[in-house]
Design a protein around this motif. Structure first.
Motif, PDB file in Angstrom:
ATOM      1  N   LEU A  85       9.334  12.772   1.289  1.00 36.49           N
ATOM      2  CA  LEU A  85       9.741  11.364   1.393  1.00 36.49           C
ATOM      3  C   LEU A  85       9.552  10.764   2.777  1.00 36.49           C
ATOM      4  N   LYS A  86       9.779  11.548   3.804  1.00 36.25           N
ATOM      5  CA  LYS A  86       9.744  10.968   5.155  1.00 36.25           C
ATOM      6  C   LYS A  86       8.438  11.232   5.885  1.00 36.25           C
ATOM      7  N   LEU A  87       7.417  11.619   5.142  1.00 31.62           N
ATOM      8  CA  LEU A  87       6.156  11.972   5.821  1.00 31.62           C
ATOM      9  C   LEU A  87       5.140  10.834   5.836  1.00 31.62           C
ATOM     10  N   PHE A  88       5.487   9.695   5.248  1.00 33.29           N
ATOM     11  CA  PHE A  88       4.515   8.592   5.206  1.00 33.29           C
ATOM     12  C   PHE A  88       5.215   7.269   5.485  1.00 33.29           C
ATOM     13  N   MET A  89       4.413   6.261   5.780  1.00 35.02           N
ATOM     14  CA  MET A  89       4.926   4.917   6.050  1.00 35.02           C
ATOM     15  C   MET A  89       5.634   4.402   4.807  1.00 35.02           C
ATOM     16  N   PRO A  90       6.846   3.889   4.968  1.00 33.61           N
ATOM     17  CA  PRO A  90       7.517   3.325   3.798  1.00 33.61           C
ATOM     18  C   PRO A  90       6.766   2.098   3.272  1.00 33.61           C
ATOM     19  N   SER A  91       6.812   1.858   1.963  1.00 34.51           N
ATOM     20  CA  SER A  91       6.221   0.636   1.423  1.00 34.51           C
ATOM     21  C   SER A  91       7.338  -0.369   1.197  1.00 34.51           C
ATOM     22  N   ARG A 110       0.826  -1.202   0.000  1.00 38.90           N
ATOM     23  CA  ARG A 110       0.000   0.000   0.000  1.00 38.90           C
ATOM     24  C   ARG A 110       0.865   1.259   0.000  1.00 38.90           C
TER      25      ARG A 110
END
Lengths: 465, 368
Positions: free
Chosen positions: A313-319, A260
């Motif tokens: 780049l660092k504002l969401f959960m990595p996939s 996701r």
């Protein structure tokens, strides 16, 4: 030991949460139970494998839940996400029973933990399984087998002998062999048809070929099709499915949660022609993530690209797949086969339309574009800080809404409105009764556990009489 | 990019796990992973040493084999952990001892035992098989001071080598001086002494199949506390000797003997239980190449306690000196191989727990 020649009290088609709750509750009520799971052992459990929590009403905080979640609030949440497409009697009954489910499911060996990192918004309402859905399933299987429930894997139900509304036997494919299994009652808890591309194509046409399926390949909907063909009343829009935009590099089946992408709101989304097609910042992500599968399905070749820059780049959960990176928009386009000039043009036009504002990704921030179609209503920031990133996305199908109509005892209803003599349903196969559209995190598991438990109990009583 | 294939695979897994996070409640590895977005070799060695190999995440994982994502965290981290022992070994020239550890330990053990027996034989002459009793009976052949000096030096060397390794490890995993005294070390002592992370987050350690249990935890407790009791026995005896002038052997009811006997029992039951658990373990969970190291260490501990207890039983017979030489040979081998065998797992794991306590206190997070 599984004995296909004996007559079981309760035959359960399916092997996920609903099936196991039904099996355990029927067995505890004294019935002999056989569970037929179409998948091999590792892939057992349908979509339950990929779940992580369930939504249960409770009146006070617990060791893993941060506060109360009253029945009325649960009902209002359900009403909101389904936009009224729910059966109030069934839904309220389920919500009421969900309270006790928190206790009952623990008694079956399931363990909980506080909400996971990145899901704090669910910490009050949803109970997270320690180790996730497969751990939960393992616990239920251990309990069921300890109680003497028989389980057969690679055991697909390929035919049902139903006379009027009376279930007599099921034909089961075991490898290359076919066996007829007789039972006093049937509980159908074997999910929807989301993995059946052929069936999806009936409604979606050739684009369904490009859909990725988030669960295993075993969710074929065979039993659902048989039941509807043999006179069980249908519920739910057959053309509808829960579809989100997932990483296009995901495998065709069973990519689960890790494919996701939560970064739509942070960038722009373009299609194959490098054109934007929808307002990426329409609302907060939890309220919008489930529309993006359908949106991407509507684009040429069912593919789209989320484009953003270093600021996000660092504002969401990595996939599980790294974002594709390039020092310029032009090179980025080249890396994913988009027309470099077209993407540059789209980004430039977007950047020019971005209005000044105070960016805050944690709430609606009204950072928007002006004079752009479609506009971006929130979190619009210029894409201007290298390196640039892109994620290719495709529709990822989670579940389907078509199902069998049931009453509050989980008993199937026939097309003529009469209750079935000895057939029950639980879980995704009847979820449409409660969840006619939309989705709220953890509700699928509530439907499975609560109606599974009811179906098992009722089937055991039915088998005795 | 990574020093070894195992580290590259661990990077792949941690990136994958970091996008799932279902195992967050299982142990310390996953919360520590969540504090990062990318994984260098130091990070991976840290995570590998935080892992207690409870196996729970393998059975909980929807992506473990035969799934094409092939997520096998216990196996890969075990390999990384074993490789890290060699990478941090001091002096570096001896890191090769980890490559064929079972063989190396066996040779050192054989040489050490042979050395002590031959040395005793030569020094004692005809008295080698004589019956010795009364205070100082143990020291007729090898004087106490010689023994204390020899073992003291061996132990000191082991300590220096271990400390040098730990220094390198600590720097590599990003350890700082924050809160060391004010809580992180104490937290790590509590976590290590209870084996807090060897229970799959309460479901139990998963070893032979998906049913969790606490057997490995209990056997490990027996081993660890057995070892500590034996260590305590030695300390008490040393105090007796130098402060009170009381020479071994001591009567069976005296503190050194009681501590040593209890510890010895723990050091027999524990290693035997752990060995049995190792042979019953689901092979999918294990890195194939480390069995030699694991078995060598457990056998060494077992031999230490068995020879110690035999010495106690046989000390009033002509077997005293042969048993004493045998026991000393095993203990000497244990001491000198401490920095080059499985013993270091406890040290690095403890240090990783200190770092983890530090990170938890600093509130690190991967999402801004």
């Amino acid at each position: 030991m599984t004995d296909f020649s004996r007559k079981y009290d309760v035959l359960i088609a399916g092997g996920g949460n609903a099936a196991l709750c039904a099996a355990i509750s029927a067995r505890r009520a004294g019935a002999s139970v056989l569970v037929l799971e179409a998948a091999p052992k590792f892939y057992r459990g349908g979509n339950t494998r990929h779940t992580r929590n369930m939504r249960c009403a409770h009146d006070s905080a617990t060791d893993t839940l941060t506060g109360p979640y009253p029945e009325e609030e649960f009902w209002n949440d359900l009403l909101r996400v389904t936009e009224g497409e729910t059966n109030e009697e069934l839904a309220r009954h389920m919500i009421h029973e969900s309270k006790e489910m928190l206790v009952w499911i623990r008694e079956q060996g399931v363990r909980f933990q506080p909400s996971l990192g990145g899901t704090l918004s669910l910490g009050r309402t949803n109970s997270f399984f320690l180790g996730g859905g497969r751990a939960m399933l393992n616990a239920l299987y251990l309990t069921a087998e300890g109680l003497g429930v028989d389980v057969a894997y690679d055991a697909e139900v390929v035919d049902l002998d139903i006379e009027h509304s009376f279930f007599k036997s099921a034909t089961v494919r075991l490898g290359t062999e076919h066996r007829t299994v007789h039972a006093g009652t049937l509980v159908a808890a074997c999910g929807g048809f989301e993995s059946n591309i052929g069936w999806l194509k009936e409604y979606w046409g050739p684009p369904a070929e490009n859909f990725l399926i988030r669960g295993t390949r075993y969710n074929q909907g065979g039993v659902l099709k048989l039941l509807l063909a043999k006179g069980v009343d249908r519920i739910g829009d057959p053309t509808q499915c829960h579809a989100v935009a997932i990483d296009a590099r995901a495998p065709k089946y069973d990519g689960g949660i890790i494919t996701r992408l939560d970064c739509v709101v942070l960038g722009i989304v373009v299609n194959e022609q490098a054109q934007r097609f929808y307002d990426e910042g329409e609302d907060v992500w939890p309220k919008r993530y489930a529309i993006w599968g359908r949106l991407v399905a509507g684009q040429p070749n069912q593919i789209a690209y989320i484009v953003f820059d270093a600021k996000s780049l660092k504002l969401f959960m990595p996939s599980c797949f790294p974002a594709i990176e390039a020092p310029s928009v032009r090179e980025l386009a080249g890396k994913v086969g988009l027309d470099p000039s077209a993407l540059e043009q789209t980004v430039a036009t977007f950047n020019a339309a971005v209005q000044p504002g105070h960016f805050d990704h944690t709430q609606l921030d009204n950072c928007r574009t002006e004079g752009l179609t479609p506009q971006k209503s929130n979190w619009a920031r210029r894409i201007d800080t290298p390196p640039y990133y892109v994620y290719p996305v495709r529709p990822g199908i989670t579940f389907t809404y078509l199902g069998t109509r049931v009453d509050k005892h989980a008993r199937m209803l026939m097309a003529d409105g009469k209750p079935a003599a000895n057939m029950f349903a639980a879980g995704e196969i009847m979820a449409g009764n409660v969840l006619g559209r939309g989705y709220a995190a953890g509700v699928g598991m509530t439907i499975g556990s609560v109606f599974g438990r009811i179906a098992g109990r009722e089937a055991a009583i039915n088998a005795r009489n | 990019m990574h020093a070894t294939e195992a580290l590259a695979e661990a990077d792949r897994l941690m990136t994958l796990c970091n996008s799932c996070r279902y195992c967050e409640g299982v142990c310390a590895v996953f919360p520590a992973m969540e504090m990062r977005r990318s994984f260098g070799d130091g990070d991976l060695n840290y995570l590998a040493n935080l892992c207690h190999s409870c196996g729970a995440c393998y059975y909980d994982c929807q992506f473990s084999p035969p799934h094409e994502f092939n997520v096998n965290v216990p196996q890969v981290l075990e390999q990384v952990r074993a490789d890290s022992y060699a990478a941090y070994a001091w002096p570096g020239i001896l890191s090769g001892a980890f490559a064929r550890n079972g063989l190396v330990i066996s040779i050192v053990l054989a040489l050490s035992v042979a050395g002590f027996i031959l040395g005793f034989r030569a020094a004692a002459g005809a008295a080698f098989l004589s019956v010795e009793t009364g205070p100082g009976a143990f020291y007729r052949v090898m004087p106490h001071n010689t023994m204390a000096l020899l073992f003291g030096l061996a132990f000191l060397y082991a300590m220096v080598a271990l400390i040098m390794g730990v220094r390198k490890f600590w720097r590599d995993i990003g350890g700082t001086e924050d809160d060391l005294g004010s809580g992180s070390i104490w937290q790590a002592i509590k976590d290590a002494s209870r084996l807090r992370y060897l229970d799959g987050g309460s479901a139990g350690c998963v070893n032979e199949d998906e049913k969790g249990n606490d057997r490995r935890k209990h056997y490990h407790h027996a081993t660890f506390y057995g070892f500590m009791l034996c260590f305590a026995a030695t300390c008490v005896a040393t105090i007796y000797h130098y402060l009170f002038g009381r020479q071994a052997p001591y009567p069976w009811w005296d503190l050194p003997v009681v501590l040593g006997t209890l510890g010895g029992i723990g050091l027999i039951v524990g290693p035997v239980g752990l060995l049995a658990a190792k042979f019953r373990r689901d092979p999918d969970l294990m890195a194939r190449s480390n069995r030699g190291m694991d078995v060598a260490f457990l056998v060494m501990l077992f031999l230490t306690s068995v020879t110690g207890i035999l010495l106690l039983v046989l000390r009033a017979t002509p077997a005293l000196n042969p048993m004493l030489a045998l026991h000393l040979g095993v203990v000497f081998a244990l001491f000198v191989t401490m920095p080059y065998g499985k013993f270091v797992h406890g040290i690095y794991r403890f240090v990783a727990l200190v770092r983890y306590a530090q990170e938890i206190r600093s509130g690190k997070t991967s999402i801004e």
